[in-house]
Design an enzyme around this catalytic site. Structure first.
Site, PDB file in Angstrom:
ATOM      1  N   CYS A  93      13.020 -51.604 120.472  1.00  0.00           N
ATOM      2  CA  CYS A  93      13.532 -52.387 121.668  1.00  0.00           C
ATOM      3  C   CYS A  93      15.131 -52.445 121.028  1.00  0.00           C
ATOM      4  O   CYS A  93      16.093 -51.644 121.144  1.00  0.00           O
ATOM      5  CB  CYS A  93      12.892 -54.082 121.389  1.00  0.00           C
ATOM      6  SG  CYS A  93      13.691 -54.877 123.304  1.00  0.00           S
ATOM      7  N   HIS A 181       7.891 -52.574 122.624  1.00  0.00           N
ATOM      8  CA  HIS A 181       6.934 -53.076 121.759  1.00  0.00           C
ATOM      9  C   HIS A 181       5.720 -52.638 121.018  1.00  0.00           C
ATOM     10  O   HIS A 181       5.117 -52.964 121.503  1.00  0.00           O
ATOM     11  CB  HIS A 181       6.796 -55.285 120.884  1.00  0.00           C
ATOM     12  CG  HIS A 181       8.224 -55.949 121.676  1.00  0.00           C
ATOM     13  ND1 HIS A 181       9.168 -55.555 120.452  1.00  0.00           N
ATOM     14  CD2 HIS A 181       9.005 -55.959 123.047  1.00  0.00           C
ATOM     15  CE1 HIS A 181      10.656 -56.499 120.873  1.00  0.00           C
ATOM     16  NE2 HIS A 181      10.619 -56.186 122.158  1.00  0.00           N
ATOM     17  N   GLU A 183       4.273 -53.279 117.918  1.00  0.00           N
ATOM     18  CA  GLU A 183       3.658 -53.862 117.208  1.00  0.00           C
ATOM     19  C   GLU A 183       2.623 -54.906 117.998  1.00  0.00           C
ATOM     20  O   GLU A 183       1.757 -55.355 117.181  1.00  0.00           O
ATOM     21  CB  GLU A 183       4.453 -54.592 116.033  1.00  0.00           C
ATOM     22  CG  GLU A 183       5.592 -55.399 116.550  1.00  0.00           C
ATOM     23  CD  GLU A 183       7.010 -55.040 117.966  1.00  0.00           C
ATOM     24  OE1 GLU A 183       6.739 -54.380 118.386  1.00  0.00           O
ATOM     25  OE2 GLU A 183       7.720 -55.639 118.223  1.00  0.00           O
TER      26      GLU A 183
END
Ligand code: XMP
Length: 521
Positions: A93, A181, A183
């Site tokens: 990001c 993202h 994660e």
């Protein structure tokens, strides 16, 4: 073998190969750390401008997201010359936007903030970062800016239906960036992408596990502590319990644990937990100081004063007991990684958000020993299991330090504590019996300063109302009220009103956090 800095418990594991995560202030930075650790790869989170350039065990670097835009004056823009080209780098990001922007690419505000699911398209099958990931894979976006152009040496390796530059690779340099993202849970291909980076690209050996942590930590604790004596305050919670069992394995009887009963624990908790500790072979002193605390708390209604009185009282009792021991050199605490990570405030200053329990170390003038400082909560639990601790100690709900004192609204009396303990016991045992305990983050009962009219048999009653509180959460920062089955709530309500003298009304708290908090005080 671990080589540690001067203070053995200010650890930076020098020889444990690691991924370094540079934190630009994103809410998901810790999540990146947890995902990397779940791949059994050790990693450390450091502020964006504190890259450990002298650490030979770094094998790769991840740049996190940020609440800022690159063109924001206050945004973090560190010099990456010690990193780029020297280590594999993955920007996520803001991390990706910054990598591109600093090399001459452009980043612009998106027409509208893109938040939520997106599907990848145009994935470059030959890109090492996207091995095993194909068009159509779901990713999670959360950004207000978009990379609108990249420098000539950057190659776009994935897009989405809304964003042309969803990922890039830098030619001639082991650097990648992703706008989404990986994660977060909803990025279905996130684990694969992180594994591609950490294992294939950085060459991570995936040698981080609960067993390896225990082995190396026990060895280094033995070496560093030698014959020194250590005292540790137990709370009944998972962190201090695991710290105690780990230290006990390392230094045995040189560890003394102190467990203080401030009178605000759950029903029978002091005796039950003390028995658990003793059966784990811990050298533990149980101190019943409840009378002192009741006397100090007499007539106090302000929540913050209650907290201060209990915090100070705990320190005084602990200090008094610890002074009865001879030659103690260390104070051990169950501090864990999220308590230690330096968090970035929005103003750009660095804040140390490390909570020492109630200022004990300052008062006692002892050296600190914090063997769990490197672990996330799930890792603490894994270490506890590996150490053979009973499951009920490992999966215990969080419980506030001041205990039931912050769940009795208004002044505290022993009788109110008794009422609350009985009601809480019915609720918590009910959750266990109905298989609901592990589905909620935390639960408890609150004794309200409200009397209501009821009727029992032929008699009119005028007694207390209680509120049941049960929440789901992952970190206590946000929480939703638990959608417990009506039948279960009805049974708990019935049991409490029938069995707990002094309560004639039960309510269920359906507030989420924010705007409410988990505790009522
Ligand atoms: P709140 O009420 O702020 O609670 O949503 C978040 C988490 O913190 C716990 N909590 C405390 N823990 N001392 C503690 O050790 C305290 O004074 C305290 N106050 C709240 C709460 O139980 C929840 O897990």
């Amino acid at each position: 073998m671990l080589i540690l800095h001067n203070n053995p418990f200010e650890p930076r594991l020098q020889m444990q190969e690691k991924i370094v995560i540079l934190d630009f202030g994103s809410q998901t930075t810790q999540l990146i750390g947890r995902r990397v650790r779940e791949l059994n790869q050790y990693c450390e989170i450091v502020p964006y401008n504190k890259f450990p350039a002298d650490d030979p065990s770094v094998i790769g670097v991840i740049l996190s997201g940020s609440p800022f835009s690159v063109y924001d004056e206050k945004s973090f823009k560190p010099d990456l010359s010690a990193i780029r080209g020297r280590y594999p780098v993955l920007g996520i990001c803001y991390g990706a936007q910054y990598l591109s922007w600093v090399s001459g690419g452009s980043v612009e505000p998106a027409g509208s903030r893109e938040y939520g699911r997106a599907r990848l398209c145009g994935v470059d099958a030959g890109c090492a970062l996207f091995k095993g990931i194909s068009d159509g894979a779901q990713v999670w976006m959360s950004h207000g800016d978009t990379i609108t152009s990249v420098p000539d040496s950057f190659k776009v390796v994935a897009s989405t239906d809304k964003v042309r530059i969803a990922a890039f690779a830098v030619e001639g340099e082991p650097t990648w960036g992703v706008q989404f993202h990986p994660e977060v849970f909803h990025s279905e291909c996130g684990t694969q992408l992180l594994r591609n980076f950490v294992v294939d690209i950085c060459g991570g050996k995936q040698d981080w596990s609960a067993a390896s942590f225990i082995e190396t930590t026990v060895a280094s604790l033995r070496e560093q502590l030698g014959d020194d004596k250590v005292v540790l305050g137990l709370s009944g919670g998972v962190d201090s319990s695991v710290a105690a069992v780990l230290l006990n394995r390392a230094i045995g009887k040189n560890l003394t644990c102190i467990f203080v009963d401030h009178g605000m624990l759950r029903k029978n908790e002091f005796h039950n937990v003390l028995r658990d500790y003793e059966s784990l072979g811990l050298n533990v002193i149980g101190v019943d100081a409840s009378a002192e605390f009741f006397s100090e708390l007499d007539g106090v209604t302000d929540p913050e004063r209650k907290r201060k009185i209990i915090g100070k009282g705990f320190i005084d009792v602990f200090d008094r007991e610890a002074h009865k021991l001879k030659d103690v050199k260390y104070l051990a605490q169950g501090t864990i990684y999220p308590d230690c990570i330096e968090s970035l405030s929005i103003t750009g200053t660095t804040i140390k958000s490390h909570h020492n329990v109630g200022g004990l170390p300052e008062k006692m003038n002892l050296k600190l020993c914090e063997p769990l400082r490197l672990l996330f909560k799930d890792e603490v639990r894994a270490v506890g299991r590996e150490l053979g601790m009973p499951e009920h100690l490992i999966t215990r709900h969080p419980f506030p330090g001041p205990g039931l004192a912050v769940r009795i609204l208004g002044a505290i009396t022993p009788e109110k504590v008794r009422i609350l303990q009985d009601a809480d016991d019915i609720f918590i045992n009910g959750l266990r019996e109905h298989g609901l305990y592990d589905q909620v983050w935390q639960a408890g009962v609150i004794l309200l300063p409200v009397q209501s009219v009821g009727v029992m048999g032929d008699e009119r009653t005028y007694e207390s109302a209680v509120a049941l509180r049960a929440v789901t959460s992952t970190d206590a920062m946000t929480a939703d009220w638990a959608h417990l089955p009506y039948e279960f709530l009805a049974k708990v309500s019935n049991d409490i009103i029938n069995k707990v003298k002094g309560v004639n009304r039960v309510t269920y708290d359906i507030s989420s956090k924010p705007p409410a908090t988990i505790e009522w005080e």
